[in-house]
Design a protein around this motif. Structure first.
Motif, PDB file in Angstrom:
ATOM      1  N   LEU A  72      29.819  49.821  96.371  1.00  0.00           N
ATOM      2  CA  LEU A  72      29.472  48.460  95.939  1.00  0.00           C
ATOM      3  C   LEU A  72      30.678  47.792  95.286  1.00  0.00           C
ATOM      4  O   LEU A  72      31.320  48.364  94.398  1.00  0.00           O
ATOM      5  CB  LEU A  72      28.300  48.510  94.944  1.00  0.00           C
ATOM      6  CG  LEU A  72      27.331  47.326  94.928  1.00  0.00           C
ATOM      7  CD1 LEU A  72      26.675  47.143  96.296  1.00  0.00           C
ATOM      8  CD2 LEU A  72      26.252  47.534  93.864  1.00  0.00           C
ATOM      9  N   ASN A  73      30.977  46.563  95.754  1.00  0.00           N
ATOM     10  CA  ASN A  73      32.005  45.755  95.116  1.00  0.00           C
ATOM     11  C   ASN A  73      31.575  44.289  95.128  1.00  0.00           C
ATOM     12  O   ASN A  73      30.428  43.982  95.457  1.00  0.00           O
ATOM     13  CB  ASN A  73      33.369  45.951  95.793  1.00  0.00           C
ATOM     14  CG  ASN A  73      33.344  45.597  97.273  1.00  0.00           C
ATOM     15  OD1 ASN A  73      32.553  44.767  97.723  1.00  0.00           O
ATOM     16  ND2 ASN A  73      34.227  46.229  98.046  1.00  0.00           N
TER      17      ASN A  73
ATOM     18  N   GLY B  96      35.414  52.764  89.072  1.00  0.00           N
ATOM     19  CA  GLY B  96      36.843  52.987  89.045  1.00  0.00           C
ATOM     20  C   GLY B  96      37.558  51.650  89.173  1.00  0.00           C
ATOM     21  O   GLY B  96      36.915  50.606  89.383  1.00  0.00           O
ATOM     22  N   ASN B  97      38.876  51.652  89.054  1.00  0.00           N
ATOM     23  CA  ASN B  97      39.624  50.411  89.204  1.00  0.00           C
ATOM     24  C   ASN B  97      40.973  50.678  89.855  1.00  0.00           C
ATOM     25  O   ASN B  97      41.458  51.810  89.885  1.00  0.00           O
ATOM     26  CB  ASN B  97      39.781  49.701  87.848  1.00  0.00           C
ATOM     27  CG  ASN B  97      40.755  50.408  86.918  1.00  0.00           C
ATOM     28  OD1 ASN B  97      41.968  50.199  86.989  1.00  0.00           O
ATOM     29  ND2 ASN B  97      40.230  51.258  86.030  1.00  0.00           N
TER      30      ASN B  97
ATOM     31  N   ASN C 174      38.646  43.990  88.905  1.00  0.00           N
ATOM     32  CA  ASN C 174      38.867  44.915  90.020  1.00  0.00           C
ATOM     33  C   ASN C 174      38.033  46.193  89.910  1.00  0.00           C
ATOM     34  O   ASN C 174      38.357  47.204  90.520  1.00  0.00           O
ATOM     35  CB  ASN C 174      40.349  45.274  90.104  1.00  0.00           C
ATOM     36  CG  ASN C 174      40.858  45.949  88.827  1.00  0.00           C
ATOM     37  OD1 ASN C 174      40.184  45.958  87.808  1.00  0.00           O
ATOM     38  ND2 ASN C 174      42.061  46.491  88.883  1.00  0.00           N
ATOM     39  N   GLN C 175      36.966  46.166  89.141  1.00  0.00           N
ATOM     40  CA  GLN C 175      36.108  47.346  88.992  1.00  0.00           C
ATOM     41  C   GLN C 175      35.049  47.393  90.096  1.00  0.00           C
ATOM     42  O   GLN C 175      34.453  46.372  90.435  1.00  0.00           O
ATOM     43  CB  GLN C 175      35.421  47.335  87.633  1.00  0.00           C
ATOM     44  CG  GLN C 175      36.396  47.353  86.455  1.00  0.00           C
ATOM     45  CD  GLN C 175      35.678  47.269  85.129  1.00  0.00           C
ATOM     46  OE1 GLN C 175      35.558  48.241  84.408  1.00  0.00           O
ATOM     47  NE2 GLN C 175      35.179  46.088  84.808  1.00  0.00           N
ATOM     48  N   SER C 176      34.796  48.595  90.636  1.00  0.00           N
ATOM     49  CA  SER C 176      33.802  48.786  91.687  1.00  0.00           C
ATOM     50  C   SER C 176      33.010  50.056  91.407  1.00  0.00           C
ATOM     51  O   SER C 176      33.355  50.850  90.525  1.00  0.00           O
ATOM     52  CB  SER C 176      34.477  48.874  93.057  1.00  0.00           C
ATOM     53  OG  SER C 176      35.252  47.720  93.330  1.00  0.00           O
ATOM     54  N   ILE C 177      31.942  50.257  92.189  1.00  0.00           N
ATOM     55  CA  ILE C 177      31.048  51.399  91.997  1.00  0.00           C
ATOM     56  C   ILE C 177      31.174  52.376  93.161  1.00  0.00           C
ATOM     57  O   ILE C 177      31.220  51.960  94.328  1.00  0.00           O
ATOM     58  CB  ILE C 177      29.584  50.925  91.868  1.00  0.00           C
ATOM     59  CG1 ILE C 177      29.406  50.114  90.588  1.00  0.00           C
ATOM     60  CG2 ILE C 177      28.616  52.118  91.865  1.00  0.00           C
ATOM     61  CD1 ILE C 177      28.026  49.484  90.449  1.00  0.00           C
TER      62      ILE C 177
ATOM     63  N   GLY D 220      34.053  42.309  87.668  1.00  0.00           N
ATOM     64  CA  GLY D 220      33.812  43.316  88.684  1.00  0.00           C
ATOM     65  C   GLY D 220      32.340  43.688  88.731  1.00  0.00           C
ATOM     66  O   GLY D 220      31.454  42.866  88.458  1.00  0.00           O
ATOM     67  N   ILE D 221      32.054  44.953  89.053  1.00  0.00           N
ATOM     68  CA  ILE D 221      30.673  45.419  89.154  1.00  0.00           C
ATOM     69  C   ILE D 221      30.624  46.821  88.541  1.00  0.00           C
ATOM     70  O   ILE D 221      31.315  47.736  88.971  1.00  0.00           O
ATOM     71  CB  ILE D 221      30.201  45.380  90.621  1.00  0.00           C
ATOM     72  CG1 ILE D 221      28.712  45.598  90.735  1.00  0.00           C
ATOM     73  CG2 ILE D 221      30.992  46.309  91.503  1.00  0.00           C
ATOM     74  CD1 ILE D 221      28.149  45.187  92.096  1.00  0.00           C
TER      75      ILE D 221
END
Length: 355
Positions: A174-175, A137-138, A149-152, A189-190
């Protein structure tokens, strides 16, 4: 009319022959056991009201096949994927479909959270009696700050139909906020999560950017909900960029199937790379093979005059995902920015892996 149709058939055969010739000339890698055994089965899931981009499969205890699909109502791919994506659940009695819509699993929160916008990159695993859904998501779909700014995140359910509960406080697992890691404050990001239970631990693979460009990395946890610890360096020694990975265990090896959009790893522009590792930590390019070719190499009815180009530079697969059956990779699912049947929406295609 018969003469025209015959001429089109000859042209399609020639195009396929040229594709095979070109990759044979340019590639220093062999076809993998997946690439050599793919059988085109057509469309797994389509929806006239949505653009589809990724389909993660799992066999349910109900004997049905469940697909978790990223989708959005706009016809464009970018920027809609990072603004409007949601994860929807489709179900079929057979891996080849037809898949029918069941329910929406995740939407952006619309609030001041890490996943305010666009749950995307779905990955599904069944671990014990639990179904584990990974996604990204972001916080803001505008560029910038996107894509940095993407993370898991992760959500868990006891049934493929839900209800889904985000782990921890808000699902974030996770970021790129750890200054000691190789992908600290990654410009990308991730993203692209894929999960494997290996050595009695949880191996979470992801794509991120470090000093040497976009690589696949690994975070390991003792518990399914984490904490996940990012390892000291990337796991792939790739040339150029790669993305869209899925990991699976087969024949005493860990395999990571990624796209190779620019052909920097296998020589097949728009194909896939199948990485192989014994320890799940080191994936060397010398051990890689061609994961898959482009769509015209498998779809005998491919007609360049009929195809609708929605997104991307070639009729290639995106977001490859593997359905495991009886411990073997059995089906490959993937969307494409090119609709080979002439429709205006993207669809998710399915291939049988005839091992």
């Amino acid at each position: 009319m018969k003469a025209i149709n015959f001429l089109r058939l000859i042209i399609c055969i020639l195009i396929g022959s040229v594709h095979h010739f070109l990759w044979a000339q340019d590639s220093s890698h062999q076809l993998s056991f997946i690439a050599k055994n793919l059988e085109w089965k057509g469309v797994a899931v389509e929806d006239e009201n949505y653009t589809l981009w990724g389909a993660a499969p799992i066999m349910g205890e109900d004997g049905k096949v469940h697909l978790y699909v990223a989708r959005w109502p706009e016809k464009n791919v970018d920027p809609a994927w990072r603004k409007s994506s949601e994860i929807a659940h489709y179900v079929a009695d057979h891996p080849e479909g037809p898949f029918e819509f069941s329910d929406v699993v995740l939407k952006g929160t619309g609030r001041d959270t890490w996943d305010r916008y666009a749950p995307h990159n779905p990955e599904i695993r069944k671990i014990g009696k639990k179904y584990v859904l990974l996604y990204i998501g972001n916080t803001d779909y505008h560029q910038p700050p996107h894509p940095a700014n993407q993370s898991i995140g992760m959500a868990i359910a006891a049934s493929p139909y839900g209800p889904w509960k985000k782990v921890g406080k808000d699902g974030l697992i996770l970021n790129t906020e750890d200054a000691s890691k190789w992908n600290y404050k990654s410009g990308n990001g991730i993203v692209n999560p894929s999960l494997l239970v290996f050595n009695n631990k949880y191996y979470l693979y992801f794509k991120s950017m470090g000093p040497s460009g976009l690589k696949y990395g690994l975070a390991i946890a003792e518990d399914i909900e984490g904490p996940y610890v990012i390892q000291d360096k990337p796991v792939t020694a790739n040339n150029g960029t790669l993305e869209d990975g899925v990991v699976f265990y087969y024949n005493d090896s860990v395999y990571l199937l990624t796209t190779d959009n620019h052909g920097h790893n296998t020589g097949v522009v728009g194909g896939g790379t199948l990485w192989k590792s014994q320890d799940g930590i080191t994936f060397d390019i010398k051990d890689a093979s061609i994961g898959y070719l482009k769509i015209p190499d498998y779809y005998k009815g491919y007609d360049p005059d009929k195809v609708v180009k929605i997104y991307g530079s070639a009729p290639k697969l995106e977001r490859p995902k593997i359905l495991m059956m009886d411990g073997k990779p059995a089906y490959l699912y993937g969307p494409s920015g090119w609709n080979v049947y002439g429709d205006e929406r993207t669809v998710c295609y399915v291939f049988k892996i005839n091992l």
